[in-house]
Write an enzyme that holds these catalytic residues in place. Sequence first.
Site, PDB file in Angstrom:
ATOM      1  N   ILE A  39       0.840  -1.204   0.000  1.00  0.00           N
ATOM      2  CA  ILE A  39       0.000   0.000   0.000  1.00  0.00           C
ATOM      3  C   ILE A  39       0.874   1.252   0.000  1.00  0.00           C
ATOM      4  CG2 ILE A  39      -1.618   1.355   1.414  1.00  0.00           C
ATOM      5  CD1 ILE A  39      -2.840  -1.411   2.266  1.00  0.00           C
ATOM      6  N   GLU A  65      13.362 -17.743  17.443  1.00  0.00           N
ATOM      7  CA  GLU A  65      12.647 -18.446  18.528  1.00  0.00           C
ATOM      8  C   GLU A  65      11.820 -19.617  18.000  1.00  0.00           C
ATOM      9  OE1 GLU A  65      12.973 -17.632  21.770  1.00  0.00           O
ATOM     10  OE2 GLU A  65      14.248 -15.908  21.393  1.00  0.00           O
TER      11      GLU A  65
HETATM   12  C1  LIG Z   1      18.707 -11.409  13.621  1.00  0.00           C
HETATM   13  C2  LIG Z   1      18.794 -12.748  14.330  1.00  0.00           C
HETATM   14  C3  LIG Z   1      18.913 -12.763  15.718  1.00  0.00           C
HETATM   15  C4  LIG Z   1      19.003 -13.978  16.395  1.00  0.00           C
HETATM   16  N1  LIG Z   1      19.107 -13.946  17.756  1.00  0.00           N
HETATM   17  C5  LIG Z   1      19.249 -15.083  18.430  1.00  0.00           C
HETATM   18  C6  LIG Z   1      19.394 -15.071  19.864  1.00  0.00           C
HETATM   19  O1  LIG Z   1      19.410 -14.014  20.478  1.00  0.00           O
HETATM   20  N2  LIG Z   1      19.502 -16.246  20.518  1.00  0.00           N
HETATM   21  C7  LIG Z   1      19.490 -17.443  19.850  1.00  0.00           C
HETATM   22  O2  LIG Z   1      19.600 -18.481  20.499  1.00  0.00           O
HETATM   23  N3  LIG Z   1      19.355 -17.480  18.510  1.00  0.00           N
HETATM   24  C8  LIG Z   1      19.239 -16.343  17.774  1.00  0.00           C
HETATM   25  N4  LIG Z   1      19.088 -16.383  16.403  1.00  0.00           N
HETATM   26  C9  LIG Z   1      19.123 -17.692  15.746  1.00  0.00           C
HETATM   27  C10 LIG Z   1      17.715 -18.139  15.352  1.00  0.00           C
HETATM   28  O3  LIG Z   1      17.008 -18.610  16.471  1.00  0.00           O
HETATM   29  C11 LIG Z   1      17.879 -19.232  14.290  1.00  0.00           C
HETATM   30  O4  LIG Z   1      18.354 -18.580  13.104  1.00  0.00           O
HETATM   31  C12 LIG Z   1      16.588 -19.952  14.025  1.00  0.00           C
HETATM   32  O5  LIG Z   1      16.230 -20.805  15.090  1.00  0.00           O
HETATM   33  C13 LIG Z   1      16.671 -20.814  12.744  1.00  0.00           C
HETATM   34  O6  LIG Z   1      17.768 -21.702  12.836  1.00  0.00           O
HETATM   35  P1  LIG Z   1      18.841 -21.760  11.667  1.00  0.00           P
HETATM   36  O7  LIG Z   1      19.239 -20.374  11.290  1.00  0.00           O
HETATM   37  O8  LIG Z   1      19.866 -22.736  12.105  1.00  0.00           O
HETATM   38  O9  LIG Z   1      18.031 -22.318  10.426  1.00  0.00           O
HETATM   39  P2  LIG Z   1      17.821 -23.844  10.032  1.00  0.00           P
HETATM   40  O10 LIG Z   1      17.441 -24.642  11.255  1.00  0.00           O
HETATM   41  O11 LIG Z   1      18.970 -24.297   9.213  1.00  0.00           O
HETATM   42  O12 LIG Z   1      16.517 -23.708   9.119  1.00  0.00           O
HETATM   43  C14 LIG Z   1      16.572 -23.306   7.749  1.00  0.00           C
HETATM   44  C15 LIG Z   1      15.195 -23.592   7.143  1.00  0.00           C
HETATM   45  O13 LIG Z   1      14.932 -25.002   7.202  1.00  0.00           O
HETATM   46  C16 LIG Z   1      13.723 -25.251   7.908  1.00  0.00           C
HETATM   47  N5  LIG Z   1      13.860 -26.462   8.718  1.00  0.00           N
HETATM   48  C17 LIG Z   1      14.882 -26.771   9.558  1.00  0.00           C
HETATM   49  N6  LIG Z   1      14.652 -27.960  10.154  1.00  0.00           N
HETATM   50  C18 LIG Z   1      13.465 -28.407   9.686  1.00  0.00           C
HETATM   51  C19 LIG Z   1      12.675 -29.589   9.919  1.00  0.00           C
HETATM   52  N7  LIG Z   1      13.089 -30.530  10.764  1.00  0.00           N
HETATM   53  N8  LIG Z   1      11.497 -29.704   9.256  1.00  0.00           N
HETATM   54  C20 LIG Z   1      11.078 -28.737   8.378  1.00  0.00           C
HETATM   55  N9  LIG Z   1      11.771 -27.609   8.123  1.00  0.00           N
HETATM   56  C21 LIG Z   1      12.944 -27.448   8.748  1.00  0.00           C
HETATM   57  C22 LIG Z   1      13.519 -24.025   8.799  1.00  0.00           C
HETATM   58  O14 LIG Z   1      12.142 -23.855   9.121  1.00  0.00           O
HETATM   59  C23 LIG Z   1      14.035 -22.919   7.895  1.00  0.00           C
HETATM   60  O15 LIG Z   1      13.038 -22.534   6.991  1.00  0.00           O
HETATM   61  C24 LIG Z   1      18.987 -15.205  15.691  1.00  0.00           C
HETATM   62  C25 LIG Z   1      18.843 -15.187  14.282  1.00  0.00           C
HETATM   63  C26 LIG Z   1      18.761 -13.975  13.611  1.00  0.00           C
HETATM   64  C27 LIG Z   1      18.616 -13.981  12.085  1.00  0.00           C
END
Ligand SMILES: Cc1cc2nc3c(=O)[nH]c(=O)nc-3n(C[C@H](O)[C@H](O)[C@H](O)COP(=O)(O)OP(=O)(O)OC[C@H]3O[C@@H](n4cnc5c(N)ncnc54)[C@H](O)[C@@H]3O)c2cc1C
Length: 85
Positions: A39, A65
């Site tokens: 929008i 989270e």
């Molecule tokens: C700006 C930012 C701040 C953050 N701050 C914090 C913090 O303060 N504390 C903290 O602990 N973490 C923090 N994080 C980490 C965040 O919690 C993780 O990035 C998040 O949990 C996703 O994990 P990953 O990046 O390892 O992605 P992955 O687990 O690799 O996931 C990648 C994709 O695959 C999908 N996927 C993964 N496993 C499965 C499954 N079994 N079935 C189906 N789909 C799946 C996910 O849904 C996602 O779409 C932060 C991340 C960002 C970007």
Amino acid sequence: MVNAARLKDAGQRNDVEAGMAKLLASEYCAEVVQEAFRIHGGYGYSKEYEIERLMREAPFLLIGEGTSEIQKTIISRGLLTQYKL
Ligand SMILES: Cc1cc2nc3c(=O)[nH]c(=O)nc-3n(C[C@H](O)[C@H](O)[C@H](O)COP(=O)(O)OP(=O)(O)OC[C@H]3O[C@@H](n4cnc5c(N)ncnc54)[C@H](O)[C@@H]3O)c2cc1C
């Protein structure tokens, strides 16, 4: 969300209810922000408007989270346990 809070207050596990609240709220948030961004047209990119920040932050709610996919896994595992025949 209220159910999740009540269960937590009662000292019970609330994985399913909290997962449902988080999934629904973050998915709707992303959808609403995306619509609002459209929008605004080109102004959506301008830091003069709140939508620019929301557009950067709303997608994080789908990831941080517990991603939406992980919330769905938690919810379905919980429901399958609760309603096991
Ligand atoms: C700006 C930012 C701040 C953050 N701050 C914090 C913090 O303060 N504390 C903290 O602990 N973490 C923090 N994080 C980490 C965040 O919690 C993780 O990035 C998040 O949990 C996703 O994990 P990953 O990046 O390892 O992605 P992955 O687990 O690799 O996931 C990648 C994709 O695959 C999908 N996927 C993964 N496993 C499965 C499954 N079994 N079935 C189906 N789909 C799946 C996910 O849904 C996602 O779409 C932060 C991340 C960002 C970007």
